[in-house]
Design an enzyme around this catalytic site. Structure first.
Site, PDB file in Angstrom:
ATOM      1  N   HIS A 156       0.992  -0.976  -0.361  1.00  0.00           N
ATOM      2  CA  HIS A 156      -0.420  -0.103   0.561  1.00  0.00           C
ATOM      3  C   HIS A 156       0.870   1.327  -0.132  1.00  0.00           C
ATOM      4  CE1 HIS A 156      -3.495  -2.419   0.979  1.00  0.00           C
ATOM      5  NE2 HIS A 156      -2.220  -3.213   1.531  1.00  0.00           N
ATOM      6  N   SER A 277      16.587  21.430 -16.262  1.00  0.00           N
ATOM      7  CA  SER A 277      15.535  22.229 -16.559  1.00  0.00           C
ATOM      8  C   SER A 277      15.707  23.605 -17.080  1.00  0.00           C
ATOM      9  CB  SER A 277      14.758  22.678 -15.775  1.00  0.00           C
ATOM     10  OG  SER A 277      13.733  23.827 -15.968  1.00  0.00           O
ATOM     11  N   LYS A 283      16.828  21.815 -11.592  1.00  0.00           N
ATOM     12  CA  LYS A 283      16.959  20.481 -11.673  1.00  0.00           C
ATOM     13  C   LYS A 283      17.919  19.341 -12.577  1.00  0.00           C
ATOM     14  CE  LYS A 283      13.532  19.443 -11.515  1.00  0.00           C
ATOM     15  NZ  LYS A 283      11.117  19.409 -11.800  1.00  0.00           N
ATOM     16  N   ASN A 285      16.362  15.902 -14.075  1.00  0.00           N
ATOM     17  CA  ASN A 285      15.328  15.303 -14.250  1.00  0.00           C
ATOM     18  C   ASN A 285      15.618  13.599 -14.819  1.00  0.00           C
ATOM     19  OD1 ASN A 285      13.390  17.605 -13.948  1.00  0.00           O
ATOM     20  ND2 ASN A 285      13.446  18.505 -15.621  1.00  0.00           N
ATOM     21  N   GLU A 290      10.788   8.383 -17.194  1.00  0.00           N
ATOM     22  CA  GLU A 290       9.857   8.930 -17.475  1.00  0.00           C
ATOM     23  C   GLU A 290       8.908   8.687 -19.174  1.00  0.00           C
ATOM     24  OE1 GLU A 290       9.091  13.078 -14.413  1.00  0.00           O
ATOM     25  OE2 GLU A 290      10.722  13.188 -16.995  1.00  0.00           O
ATOM     26  N   TYR A 317      -7.408 -13.054 -46.905  1.00  0.00           N
ATOM     27  CA  TYR A 317      -7.039 -12.426 -47.031  1.00  0.00           C
ATOM     28  C   TYR A 317      -7.844 -10.510 -47.008  1.00  0.00           C
ATOM     29  CZ  TYR A 317      -3.602  -8.367 -48.016  1.00  0.00           C
ATOM     30  OH  TYR A 317      -3.048  -7.053 -47.166  1.00  0.00           O
TER      31      TYR A 317
HETATM   32  N1  ARG Z   1       0.924  -4.439 -48.839  1.00  0.00           N
HETATM   33  C1  ARG Z   1       0.377  -5.276 -48.251  1.00  0.00           C
HETATM   34  C2  ARG Z   1      -0.331  -5.609 -47.036  1.00  0.00           C
HETATM   35  O1  ARG Z   1       1.147  -5.534 -46.476  1.00  0.00           O
HETATM   36  C3  ARG Z   1       0.454  -6.801 -49.191  1.00  0.00           C
HETATM   37  C4  ARG Z   1      -0.829  -7.155 -50.076  1.00  0.00           C
HETATM   38  C5  ARG Z   1      -1.010  -7.679 -50.667  1.00  0.00           C
HETATM   39  N2  ARG Z   1      -2.642  -8.516 -50.940  1.00  0.00           N
HETATM   40  C6  ARG Z   1      -3.545  -7.625 -51.363  1.00  0.00           C
HETATM   41  N3  ARG Z   1      -4.065  -8.892 -52.286  1.00  0.00           N
HETATM   42  N4  ARG Z   1      -3.702  -6.266 -52.186  1.00  0.00           N
HETATM   43  O2  ARG Z   1      -1.534  -6.260 -46.701  1.00  0.00           O
END
Ligand code: ARG
Length: 467
Positions: A156, A277, A283, A285, A290, A317
């Site tokens: 604490h 500072s 000072k 720091n 930080e 993708y």
């Molecule tokens: N620059 C793209 C990425 O980072 C690479 C892959 C691109 N693929 C696509 N189907 N457009 O994801």
């Protein structure tokens, strides 16, 4: 030439074109892209799509590219490259002619970026492990140097019990060992090769995936092409480990900031890592501390970005995935630059042992030990606690410590007190009392330092084997 312009009648909007490019940041992946391209080319040659001569030309072109990038940074200035994959193709064609266009046979940028990122994360993981190892080594040296010096431990944020300075330093060693373990664990899931996954359904040529994986020192090929081309779990996991690590460093930084105030006076800030500072001439720091504390917020932001980008993405993708790159690079670079500075700081900081020792001797930090003394003499602990609490109350009124009360005064609270209580109240006796594994008794701490050294040596050997 673009990688995809055939079916388009209109050129891209110029602002959109510039805005969607990832080359400004994914050029960091050039080495990985080239390495993966080299093994893809070899796999292509085995299928008969390119000849042995063409393979040589491609391999030679890729090697030249790496050299040029290393000697002239201007080599990477290319406003026309959409991403690192496009850049490599463009440069390859510049260097070796149209054969360069054959390299993209049977592969997709989707598997390429997944592969490049895995190689990047694996490398950054190993770098982080080695730097954390160095930091632990410095902490162990400082713990050894601290010898029998004592300081107050706090709960604490109130003085609680004395501990060895070494024991306190070893608490951070434990946190860092956990971070090392987490890195080793997520490395396993990172170390799989997506090459041959194609755009989404798998490569359109019979590429030898096992051989490609082996050549890139991956454990095995990934198992499912949809997953492999869209998986960024390894990025999220890695940044999550960095977040853990950054929380540990920020807690350490906060403690050091407190301990360096005139109010505590436990540590003297190293000038090498401090600033002054512009207004107040007196000072000094602790900017490193930080900033270290602040970087945890930044890495938490990177982690959050990743979570929110990945949330709800359908298979496989999607271009959203490009947004996972910058938080990854930022978190990795932030941490990898911070760790050696923290190690340097800890090596340089001066511990004011006298001041720490004094603090460990005042504030009745031996009260629990006194109650334990009574418990050993048959007093029920709850009653012992109450009686010692009453004695502490008297100390508060008189402005003294328990060991400064006379035996008569102590016996008013509990007749079980004998002359030997005084030896039991010294800092040394209180430390020695905590004689359990993981406790602060000097013999235990010595063991813990030895154990820490053993563990570190084993981990360093493993990291070294990966390098
Ligand atoms: N620059 C793209 C990425 O980072 C690479 C892959 C691109 N693929 C696509 N189907 N457009 O994801």
């Amino acid at each position: 030439m673009k990688m995809w312009s055939g079916r388009f009648r209109q050129p891209l909007d110029r602002d959109f074109e510039r805005w969607q490019r990832s080359f400004p940041f994914d050029q960091r992946l050039l080495a990985q892209e080239v390495a993966a391209s080299r093994v893809h080319a070899q796999a292509l040659q085995k299928t008969g799509i390119i000849s042995a001569n063409e393979l040589n030309a491609i391999t030679e072109g890729l090697a030249q590219m790496v050299e040029k990038a290393a000697v002239s940074p201007g080599f990477l200035d290319d406003d026309g490259a959409e991403d690192v994959h496009h850049f490599v193709e463009k440069k390859l064609v510049e260097l070796i002619g149209e054969t360069g266009y054959k390299l993209h046979s049977g592969r997709s940028r989707n598997e390429q970026i997944a592969t490049d990122l895995r190689l990047y994360v694996r490398h950054a993981t190993d770098q982080a492990r080695s730097e954390i190892g160095d930091l632990i080594a410095v902490l162990l040296v400082r713990a050894e140097q601290a010898g029998g010096a004592a300081m107050p431990a706090y709960t604490h944020l109130q003085r609680a019990e004395p501990v060895l300075v070494a024991h306190w330093l070893l608490a951070y060693v434990e946190m860092l060992f956990r971070d090392l373990e987490r890195l080793a664990d997520c490395r396993k899931r990172t170390n799989l090769c997506p090459l041959g996954s194609g755009a989404v359904a798998g490569a359109t040529l019979p590429l030898d995936r096992r051989s490609m994986a082996e050549q890139l020192a991956f454990e095995a090929p990934t198992s499912n092409s949809l997953d492999a081309t869209t998986d960024r779990d390894f990025v999220l996991e890695f940044v999550h480990v960095l977040l853990h690590l950054s929380l540990h460093l920020s807690r350490w930084a906060e403690e050091m900031l407190l301990f360096s105030t005139q109010e505590y006076g436990f540590v003297t800030l190293p000038e090498k890592y401090s600033t002054g500072s512009s207004a107040m001439p007196q000072k000094q720091n602790a900017d490193l501390l930080e900033l270290a504390r602040g970087k945890a917020g930044r890495i938490a932001g990177d982690f959050n970005t990743l979570v929110l980008v990945l949330k709800g993405l359908p298979l496989a993708y999607n271009k959203d995935l490009q947004e996972t790159q910058e938080p990854l690079f930022d978190a990795a670079e932030t941490m990898l630059s911070l760790l050696p500075l923290v190690a340097g700081w800890i090596q340089e900081v001066k511990f004011n042992y006298t001041r720490m020792q004094e603090a460990a001797q005042s504030g009745s930090l031996n009260a629990w030990a006194a109650a334990t003394y009574l418990a050993e003499r048959g007093v029920a602990f709850r009653l012992a606690h109450e009686r010692v609490g009453n004695a502490v109350r008297l100390c508060l009124e008189k402005g003294c410590e328990l060991q400064e009360l006379t035996l008569e005064e102590l016996r008013q609270f509990s007749p079980e007190f004998e002359q030997d209580i005084y030896t039991r109240l010294s800092v040394e006796s209180v430390l020695a009392l905590h004689d359990v594994q993981g406790g602060t008794a000097p013999a235990r701490v010595k063991q813990a330092i030895a154990e820490g050294k053993r563990k570190l040596a084993a981990i360093r050997e493993e990291v070294h084997a990966h390098a």
